[in-house]
Design a protein around this motif. Sequence first.
Motif, short mmCIF file in Angstrom:
data_model
loop_
_atom_site.label_atom_id
_atom_site.label_comp_id
_atom_site.label_asym_id
_atom_site.label_seq_id
_atom_site.Cartn_x
_atom_site.Cartn_y
_atom_site.Cartn_z
N MET A 1 0.82 -1.20 0.00
CA MET A 1 0.00 0.00 0.00
C MET A 1 0.86 1.26 0.00
SD MET A 1 -3.06 0.92 -0.01
CE MET A 1 -4.06 2.32 0.27
N ILE A 2 2.03 1.19 0.61
CA ILE A 2 2.85 2.39 0.70
C ILE A 2 3.71 2.58 -0.55
CG2 ILE A 2 4.88 1.42 1.83
CD1 ILE A 2 4.74 3.90 3.70
N VAL A 3 3.81 1.57 -1.40
CA VAL A 3 4.67 1.68 -2.58
C VAL A 3 4.04 2.58 -3.64
CG1 VAL A 3 5.75 0.36 -4.43
CG2 VAL A 3 5.74 -0.54 -2.12
N ILE A 4 2.73 2.53 -3.80
CA ILE A 4 2.07 3.31 -4.85
C ILE A 4 2.25 4.82 -4.63
CG2 ILE A 4 -0.17 3.84 -5.90
CD1 ILE A 4 -0.89 0.88 -5.38
N PRO A 5 2.09 5.36 -3.41
CA PRO A 5 2.34 6.80 -3.24
C PRO A 5 3.80 7.20 -3.44
CG PRO A 5 1.00 5.98 -1.44
CD PRO A 5 1.47 4.79 -2.22
N LEU A 6 4.72 6.24 -3.38
CA LEU A 6 6.13 6.55 -3.59
C LEU A 6 6.52 6.55 -5.07
CD1 LEU A 6 7.78 4.46 -0.75
CD2 LEU A 6 7.17 6.87 -0.74
N PHE A 7 5.59 6.27 -5.95
CA PHE A 7 5.89 6.19 -7.38
C PHE A 7 6.51 7.47 -7.93
CE2 PHE A 7 4.63 6.39 -11.88
CZ PHE A 7 5.33 5.29 -12.33
N PRO A 8 6.03 8.69 -7.55
CA PRO A 8 6.71 9.90 -8.05
C PRO A 8 8.18 9.99 -7.65
CG PRO A 8 4.58 10.48 -7.17
CD PRO A 8 4.81 9.03 -6.83
N LEU A 9 8.54 9.44 -6.49
CA LEU A 9 9.95 9.45 -6.08
C LEU A 9 10.77 8.52 -6.96
CD1 LEU A 9 9.63 9.44 -2.19
CD2 LEU A 9 10.05 11.38 -3.71
N PHE A 10 10.20 7.38 -7.33
CA PHE A 10 10.91 6.47 -8.24
C PHE A 10 11.10 7.11 -9.61
CE2 PHE A 10 8.82 3.12 -5.49
CZ PHE A 10 9.97 2.86 -4.77
N VAL A 11 10.08 7.82 -10.09
CA VAL A 11 10.19 8.51 -11.38
C VAL A 11 11.26 9.59 -11.32
CG1 VAL A 11 8.97 9.98 -13.03
CG2 VAL A 11 7.84 7.97 -12.08
N GLU A 12 11.28 10.35 -10.23
CA GLU A 12 12.29 11.40 -10.08
C GLU A 12 13.70 10.80 -10.02
OE1 GLU A 12 13.49 15.12 -7.15
OE2 GLU A 12 11.58 14.10 -6.86
N ALA A 13 13.84 9.68 -9.35
CA ALA A 13 15.15 9.02 -9.28
C ALA A 13 15.59 8.53 -10.66
CB ALA A 13 15.10 7.85 -8.30
N MET A 14 14.67 8.03 -11.44
CA MET A 14 15.02 7.56 -12.78
C MET A 14 15.38 8.73 -13.71
SD MET A 14 14.91 4.34 -12.58
CE MET A 14 14.91 3.76 -14.24
N LYS A 15 14.69 9.84 -13.57
CA LYS A 15 14.97 11.00 -14.42
C LYS A 15 16.27 11.69 -14.05
CE LYS A 15 11.64 13.88 -15.20
NZ LYS A 15 10.46 14.74 -15.00
N ILE A 85 14.58 10.84 4.50
CA ILE A 85 14.26 9.42 4.28
C ILE A 85 13.90 8.76 5.60
CG2 ILE A 85 15.21 7.21 3.51
CD1 ILE A 85 16.78 8.78 1.43
N ASP A 86 14.52 9.18 6.69
CA ASP A 86 14.18 8.64 8.00
C ASP A 86 12.74 8.97 8.37
OD1 ASP A 86 16.74 7.70 8.17
OD2 ASP A 86 17.47 9.33 9.46
N LEU A 87 12.30 10.20 8.11
CA LEU A 87 10.92 10.58 8.42
C LEU A 87 9.93 9.78 7.57
CD1 LEU A 87 11.25 14.44 8.86
CD2 LEU A 87 10.64 12.78 10.60
N LEU A 88 10.25 9.57 6.31
CA LEU A 88 9.38 8.77 5.45
C LEU A 88 9.33 7.32 5.93
CD1 LEU A 88 7.62 8.77 2.89
CD2 LEU A 88 9.67 8.21 1.61
N THR A 89 10.46 6.80 6.38
CA THR A 89 10.51 5.44 6.91
C THR A 89 9.70 5.33 8.20
OG1 THR A 89 12.70 5.15 5.93
CG2 THR A 89 12.06 3.59 7.64
N LEU A 90 9.76 6.35 9.04
CA LEU A 90 8.97 6.33 10.27
C LEU A 90 7.47 6.32 9.98
CD1 LEU A 90 10.95 8.73 12.61
CD2 LEU A 90 10.56 6.29 12.91
N VAL A 91 7.04 7.04 8.95
CA VAL A 91 5.63 7.00 8.57
C VAL A 91 5.24 5.57 8.20
CG1 VAL A 91 3.93 7.79 6.88
CG2 VAL A 91 5.52 9.41 7.86
N GLY A 92 6.09 4.90 7.43
CA GLY A 92 5.81 3.52 7.05
C GLY A 92 5.81 2.58 8.24
N LEU A 93 6.72 2.78 9.19
CA LEU A 93 6.77 1.92 10.38
C LEU A 93 5.55 2.12 11.28
CD1 LEU A 93 10.55 2.08 11.33
CD2 LEU A 93 9.28 0.14 10.40
N VAL A 94 5.12 3.37 11.45
CA VAL A 94 3.93 3.62 12.26
C VAL A 94 2.70 2.99 11.60
CG1 VAL A 94 2.38 5.44 13.10
CG2 VAL A 94 4.84 5.69 13.37
#
Length: 114
Positions: A1-15, A85-94
């Motif tokens: 569920m958390i991977v789909i909202p991260l899709f723009p970050l993957f696109v930015e990393a690829m670009k 990245i730590d804050l984003l990881t904490l959101v996923g862990l919570v």
Amino acid sequence: MIVIPLFPLFVEAMKNRGSIRGESVLLTGAVLAATFGFTSEGNLFRAAYMLLFLASVGYDFHPDINRALPAPAGVLGWIFDHPAIDLLTLVGLVDAMERFIWHHCCPVNLKRSV
């Protein structure tokens, strides 16, 4: 569920050849924290999501956050070199903790006998 909202970050990393702007990570974390906070049922988790949202938005105003986040050499570089990245990881862990408690520790019987 958390991977789909991260899709723009993957696109930015690829670009950008593997680099992501810190503000993109923080804004993604803030949006996820706000979204999960609205759907949360426990006050403790709502408070955690609210704290993570405020921390992400507040840290976004830090002057060094606008630089790109290069891909670090090792796993420990990802953990200790990028607070965004730590804050984003904490959101996923919570979210993972909340779902675990919701599904396994405190089951709610939704079928009510009439």
